[in-house]
Enzyme design. Structure first.
Site, PDB file in Angstrom:
ATOM      1  CE  LYS A 184      13.838   6.380 -30.964  1.00 52.89           C
ATOM      2  NZ  LYS A 184      13.832   4.919 -31.030  1.00 52.89           N
ATOM      3  CG  ASP A 219      14.189   0.002 -32.026  1.00 51.99           C
ATOM      4  OD1 ASP A 219      14.922   0.234 -33.003  1.00 51.99           O
ATOM      5  OD2 ASP A 219      13.315   0.800 -31.637  1.00 51.99           O
TER       6      ASP A 219
END
Length: 479
Positions: A184, A219
């Site tokens: 990311k 997450d």
């Protein structure tokens, strides 16, 4: 302070206003043929959807047998299930995208919580700079948050913190692990192979901040827990935002590589499925995907993620547009200096364009002319741009469906009542993304899946979910 039920719901958003390629008024046969080729290249047909699902299950099984496989299938050390009666006060630190977020969570049971939170933007230089500086910044943000909200501890006690660290980690205990690789857009030096909890705890300790990192949480694991707080039949947590990943509940007996406590029957597995098919055996990669991959900070890695996640969809679309412009099949071959720059075609633009059902495609025109500074556009230009956006966005949703279907078939959960909690801006805001996923699941399993499996927005999985994980860590590891 806000009181919020952790509930499954779809946030109202615009639906896709689809465009029929046959209705486009093409300027030439060359243009029509080019568009038809793109439609064929980006469409995930039902058989390919099935084939990807089957290959995905093979990847899952390999990762459950041993470490080092393409899909890491990380053991989270989070065992057991939630029943919604849990209570307590915890901190959560959420790192894994554009912003860093600190959350104070008070669980009151029965699905009711109170939260206070603050976001801090992570400078791009910190993302690719020295790892110690990045973790020092995290600690400073937590300290500032405690001061801002006047949150203090009594005596020598410490706050218990759930650390949502949304990157591939090989977990070695509930609050220990080593970073496998950055994703990311992060690439901080000297961190791969190191323990992010140790770096963060050291930063807290050096600043005498009374916080103990009780749990290291991906997450997706947090998303699953947050959804399960009100939905005990939750079987998966999925992230579809800046990046993509999933976690699900696996039987301990199926985790051949697990050498730890076997007394529990189940454990949450953090799949790291964004890395699926790095061998490039099944995913329908185009030259536009390959171009984006080569220019990314992690070439030849996270192949599935780069075809699904919000960070990359706009860049794939930009590559397609440039190709048509270079062939003088779009905008009469004229280029906007803005579009010439990488990452300038944002996925947020795609959402607006997908929802644009106006007769003249006014919203599409505004983005092209006002935002990207094309001097002028024709209706033909706007129609083709809209179609390309739809092709890229729908492909992402259907690839997401293939991955989710792989998990549901592996566990058998599609045959019974089961809930899937999904977090992330792509799922929450992108037009018809949830509908496309459900349509894909029906293609794989038939109409029964709609009766059995519910897909809902898991609210604040990376905040509340991390707090719930800290609670479980304290419960099962009191020392």
């Amino acid at each position: 302070m806000a009181s919020t039920p952790i509930a499954s719901k779809i946030i109202p958003k615009a639906a896709r206003a689809p465009i029929d390629p046959a209705q486009i008024e093409y300027t030439s046969d060359r243009q029509r043929n080019a568009v038809e080729a793109l439609v064929n290249e980006f469409t995930i047909h039902p058989q390919l959807l099935q084939d990807i699902k089957t290959k995905f299950i093979e990847g899952m099984n390999k990762g459950l047998k041993k470490d080092g496989e393409t899909m890491a299938m990380v053991t989270s050390y989070v065992m057991g299930r939630l029943d919604g009666s849990e209570v307590g006060s915890y901190l959560a630190l959420d790192v894994g995208g554009t912003n860093l977020r600190v959350v104070a969570v008070h669980l009151t049971g029965g699905g009711e919580i109170t939260t206070r939170q603050t976001k801090y933007r992570i400078d791009e230089k910190l993302k690719v700079g020295d790892a110690k500086a990045l973790f020092d910044f995290m600690a400073v943000c937590v300290d500032s948050f405690l001061d801002e909200h006047q949150i203090t501890v009594r005596g020598d006690t410490q706050f218990e913190l759930g650390f949502t660290f949304s990157f591939p980690v090989l977990q070695t205990s509930i609050n220990r692990g080593t970073l496998i690789s950055w994703t990311k857009g992060f690439n901080a030096a000297g961190m791969v192979g190191k323990d992010p909890v140790a770096y963060l705890q050291d930063a807290f300790n050096r600043r005498h901040i009374p916080v103990r990192v009780a749990a290291l949480v991906n997450d997706t694991v947090g998303t699953l827990l947050a959804h399960a707080y009100n939905h005990p039949d939750t079987c998966m947590g999925v992230i579809l935002g800046t990046g993509c990943n999933a976690a699900y509940i696996e039987k301990i007996e199926n985790i051949a590589k697990w050498k730890g406590d076997a007394s529990a029957k189940e454990m949450i597995i953090n799949m790291e499925f964004g890395a699926f098919d790095k061998e490039r055996e099944i995913l329908p990669l185009t030259m536009f995907d390959n171009k984006m991959d080569r220019k990314s900070v992690n070439p030849n890695k996270q192949i599935l993620e780069k075809m699904i996640a919000g960070m990359y969809l706009g860049e794939i679309t930009r590559n397609v547009l440039l190709n048509l412009i270079d062939r003088r099949l779009l905008f009469e071959g004229n280029i906007s200096p803005d579009l010439n720059q990488m990452w300038t075609f944002e996925t947020a633009y795609m959402s607006t364009i997908e929802a644009d059902g106006s007769p003249t495609l006014h919203a599409t025109r505004k983005i092209l002319e006002s935002t990207l500074n094309f001097p002028s556009t024709t209706m033909n230009d706007r129609q083709i741009v809209k179609l390309i956006v739809e092709l890229v966005g729908k492909r992402a949703a259907r690839l997401s469906a293939a991955a989710i279907a792989g998990v549901l078939e592996h566990t058998g959960d599609w045959k019974q009542k089961a809930a899937i909690g999904i977090d992330g801006s792509l799922f929450e805001y992108y037009p018809s993304f949830n509908t496309d996923i459900m349509d894909g699941l029906e293609e794989v399993f038939g109409p029964t899946v709609r009766q059995n499996v519910s897909i809902g927005l898991a609210q604040d999985g990376s905040g509340v979910g991390a707090a719930l994980c800290a609670l479980l860590a304290a419960k099962h590891s009191p020392n």
